[in-house]
Design a protein around this motif. Structure first.
Motif, PDB file in Angstrom:
ATOM      1  N   UNK A  76      32.626  44.701  40.305  1.00 47.35           N
ATOM      2  CA  UNK A  76      33.494  45.822  40.852  1.00 47.35           C
ATOM      3  C   UNK A  76      34.744  45.031  40.873  1.00 47.35           C
ATOM      4  N   UNK A  77      35.672  46.045  40.717  1.00 48.08           N
ATOM      5  CA  UNK A  77      37.287  45.279  40.951  1.00 48.08           C
ATOM      6  C   UNK A  77      37.446  44.780  42.251  1.00 48.08           C
ATOM      7  N   UNK A  78      37.784  43.429  41.962  1.00 49.26           N
ATOM      8  CA  UNK A  78      37.913  42.721  43.414  1.00 49.26           C
ATOM      9  C   UNK A  78      39.015  43.523  44.455  1.00 49.26           C
ATOM     10  N   UNK A  79      40.020  44.231  43.904  1.00 48.98           N
ATOM     11  CA  UNK A  79      40.736  44.715  44.839  1.00 48.98           C
ATOM     12  C   UNK A  79      40.676  46.539  44.630  1.00 48.98           C
ATOM     13  N   UNK A  80      41.200  47.372  45.360  1.00 55.09           N
ATOM     14  CA  UNK A  80      41.268  48.526  45.147  1.00 55.09           C
ATOM     15  C   UNK A  80      42.779  49.067  45.600  1.00 55.09           C
ATOM     16  N   UNK A  81      43.632  49.675  44.750  1.00 57.76           N
ATOM     17  CA  UNK A  81      44.549  49.980  45.065  1.00 57.76           C
ATOM     18  C   UNK A  81      44.734  51.299  45.735  1.00 57.76           C
ATOM     19  N   UNK A  82      45.465  51.449  46.959  1.00 59.68           N
ATOM     20  CA  UNK A  82      45.540  52.595  47.852  1.00 59.68           C
ATOM     21  C   UNK A  82      46.328  53.545  47.058  1.00 59.68           C
ATOM     22  N   UNK A  83      47.284  53.203  46.178  1.00 57.20           N
ATOM     23  CA  UNK A  83      48.015  54.083  45.584  1.00 57.20           C
ATOM     24  C   UNK A  83      47.836  54.234  43.753  1.00 57.20           C
ATOM     25  N   UNK A  84      48.210  55.222  43.115  1.00 56.19           N
ATOM     26  CA  UNK A  84      47.797  55.311  41.816  1.00 56.19           C
ATOM     27  C   UNK A  84      48.699  54.152  41.058  1.00 56.19           C
ATOM     28  N   UNK A  85      47.742  53.150  40.257  1.00 52.37           N
ATOM     29  CA  UNK A  85      48.465  52.066  39.547  1.00 52.37           C
ATOM     30  C   UNK A  85      49.427  52.523  38.462  1.00 52.37           C
ATOM     31  N   UNK A  86      50.906  52.117  38.669  1.00 56.88           N
ATOM     32  CA  UNK A  86      51.846  52.807  37.629  1.00 56.88           C
ATOM     33  C   UNK A  86      51.850  51.782  36.544  1.00 56.88           C
ATOM     34  N   UNK A  87      52.029  52.564  35.269  1.00 56.43           N
ATOM     35  CA  UNK A  87      52.249  51.794  34.115  1.00 56.43           C
ATOM     36  C   UNK A  87      53.367  50.738  34.182  1.00 56.43           C
ATOM     37  N   UNK A  88      54.455  50.938  34.734  1.00 53.28           N
ATOM     38  CA  UNK A  88      55.591  50.195  34.909  1.00 53.28           C
ATOM     39  C   UNK A  88      55.950  50.111  36.198  1.00 53.28           C
ATOM     40  N   UNK A  89      56.317  48.800  36.971  1.00 53.60           N
ATOM     41  CA  UNK A  89      57.034  48.878  38.053  1.00 53.60           C
ATOM     42  C   UNK A  89      58.142  49.755  38.482  1.00 53.60           C
ATOM     43  N   UNK A  90      58.397  50.505  39.429  1.00 54.49           N
ATOM     44  CA  UNK A  90      59.225  51.289  39.872  1.00 54.49           C
ATOM     45  C   UNK A  90      60.817  50.885  39.261  1.00 54.49           C
ATOM     46  N   UNK A  91      61.469  51.745  38.645  1.00 54.29           N
ATOM     47  CA  UNK A  91      62.916  51.503  38.301  1.00 54.29           C
ATOM     48  C   UNK A  91      62.838  50.475  37.049  1.00 54.29           C
ATOM     49  N   UNK A  92      61.669  50.142  36.508  1.00 59.45           N
ATOM     50  CA  UNK A  92      61.506  49.146  35.376  1.00 59.45           C
ATOM     51  C   UNK A  92      61.224  49.909  34.263  1.00 59.45           C
ATOM     52  N   UNK A  93      61.804  50.119  33.184  1.00 58.66           N
ATOM     53  CA  UNK A  93      61.524  50.985  31.988  1.00 58.66           C
ATOM     54  C   UNK A  93      60.878  50.248  31.078  1.00 58.66           C
ATOM     55  N   UNK A  94      60.881  48.580  31.245  1.00 57.33           N
ATOM     56  CA  UNK A  94      60.107  47.961  30.299  1.00 57.33           C
ATOM     57  C   UNK A  94      58.776  48.112  30.266  1.00 57.33           C
ATOM     58  N   UNK A  95      58.154  47.513  28.917  1.00 58.34           N
ATOM     59  CA  UNK A  95      56.773  47.836  28.812  1.00 58.34           C
ATOM     60  C   UNK A  95      55.807  46.447  28.592  1.00 58.34           C
TER      61      UNK A  95
END
Ligand code: CTP
Ligand code: CA
Length: 241
Positions: free
Chosen positions: A108-127
Motif C-alpha cells: 500500500x502507499x506508505x503515506x496517504x495524502x489528506x488532500x487531493x494530490x495536485x499535478x503541480x505545486x500551487x502557483x507553479x505552472x511548470x510540469x
C-alpha cells in the motif's frame, strides 16, 4: 413434489469468506487496486449457505448487484487491506473455516495524502516530473490466520491465481505457495490468457499444506466453490473424529 437434493453438510457451521479486491488510497479520490470482481468469493458464500452454513462474507469493493441475498449470509463491506484484516479476524474468532478468496494488495502507499494530490505545486505552472509513489508491505492475512488459529481446530483456506513462467508451471508455483503459507488448503486457479477471469471456465487444483493434490475442479465459479467446500467438509469431519 420435486425430490430435494440439497446437501446440508455445513449445517451448524460458521464460515468466513473474503471476496473482491482491496483498494489502497493515495488521496481522497485515488487508489491502487486490482481487477477482482468478487464473483468467486460470492459463489463460495452462496454455496456454503445452500449447504446449511451461517456465512460471514467480508466483501472488499464488490458491486452491490453481485452480493448474495441469502439471509444466511451476513455481509461486511470493506475497502482497504487493513480493514479487511480487522473484519476477517473479528469474524474468524467464531468460525469453523475461513476462506481467503479476496485479492489482497501486497503493498500500500506508505503515506496517504489528506488532500487531493495536485499535478503541480500551487502557483507553479511548470510540469515537473512526478514524485514516485512509495509503498509499504501489507500484512499477509492468510499467513497470520494460519499461524494464529483464532479458534482451535479452525480450517484456513487460501486461493491463488497462478500462471506459469520461466521458473515453473502454475501448479509448481501453487505447490511452493501452499508450503509457504501454512494454510490447510490452497485452491490454485490456473489462469492464462483465457482462464480464470470473467465468465470463462476455471481450472482449480486443491492442495494441502504439504503441496499434495487433494481435489481438482473445472468449470464455473459455482462448481469450483462446491468442490472446495467438499474438501473443507472432509477436513472438518476428519478433525472431529
Ligand atoms: N493474501 C493475504 N494477504 C496478503 C496477500 C495475499 O491474505 N497480503 C491471501 C490471498 O487472499 C490468497 C492467498 O493469500 O488467499 C494467496 O495470495 P497470492 O497473492 O497468490 O499470494 P502471495 O503470497 O501474495 O504471492 P504473490 O502475490 O507473490 O504470488
Ligand atoms: Ca499477492
Amino acid at each position: 413434489t420435486e425430490a430435494r437434493t440439497a446437501r446440508t453438510d455445513l449445517a451448524g457451521r460458521h464460515v468466513v469468506v473474503s471476496a473482491g479486491g482491496t483498494r489502497e488510497p493515495l488521496d481522497p479520490v485515488r487508489f491502487l487496486g486490482n481487477r477482482s470482481s468478487g464473483r468467486q468469493g460470492v459463489a463460495l458464500a452462496e454455496s456454503a449457505a445452500r449447504r446449511g452454513a451461517r456465512v460471514t462474507l467480508v466483501a472488499a469493493n464488490v458491486a452491490d448487484s453481485l452480493l448474495p441475498e441469502d439471509p444466511a449470509v451476513t455481509v461486511h463491506r470493506v475497502e482497504t487491506t487493513l480493514e479487511l484484516r480487522e473484519a476477517v479476524r473479528a469474524a474468524a474468532a467464531g468460525a469453523d473455516a475461513v476462506v481467503m478468496a479476496a485479492a489482497v494488495a501486497d503493498f500500500r502507499p506508505a503515506g496517504r495524502s489528506e488532500h487531493k494530490i495536485k499535478k503541480a505545486p500551487a502557483g507553479d505552472g511548470s510540469t515537473a516530473e512526478p514524485e514516485p509513489i512509495r509503498l509499504t508491505t501489507n500484512p499477509d492475512i492468510l499467513a497470520e490466520l494460519a499461524a494464529d488459529r483464532l479458534r482451535p481446530g479452525q480450517l484456513v483456506v487460501g486461493f491463488a491465481a497462478e500462471t506459469g513462467d520461466g521458473t515453473g508451471d502454475a501448479l509448481s508455483h501453487g505447490r511452493d505457495k501452499a508450503r509457504r503459507k501454512g494454510a490447510d488448503l490452497l485452491a490454485v486457479n490456473q489462469v492464462g490468457a483465457t482462464q480464470g477471469f470473467g465468465d470463462v471456465p476455471n481450472d482449480v487444483t486443491v492442495l494441502d499444506r504439504a503441496g499434495e493434490v487433494v481435489a481438482r475442479a473445472a468449470g464455473t465459479k459455482t462448481e469450483v466453490a462446491d468442490a472446495l467446500w467438499t474438501s473443507v467438509v472432509e477436513r472438518l469431519r476428519q478433525a472431529s473424529t
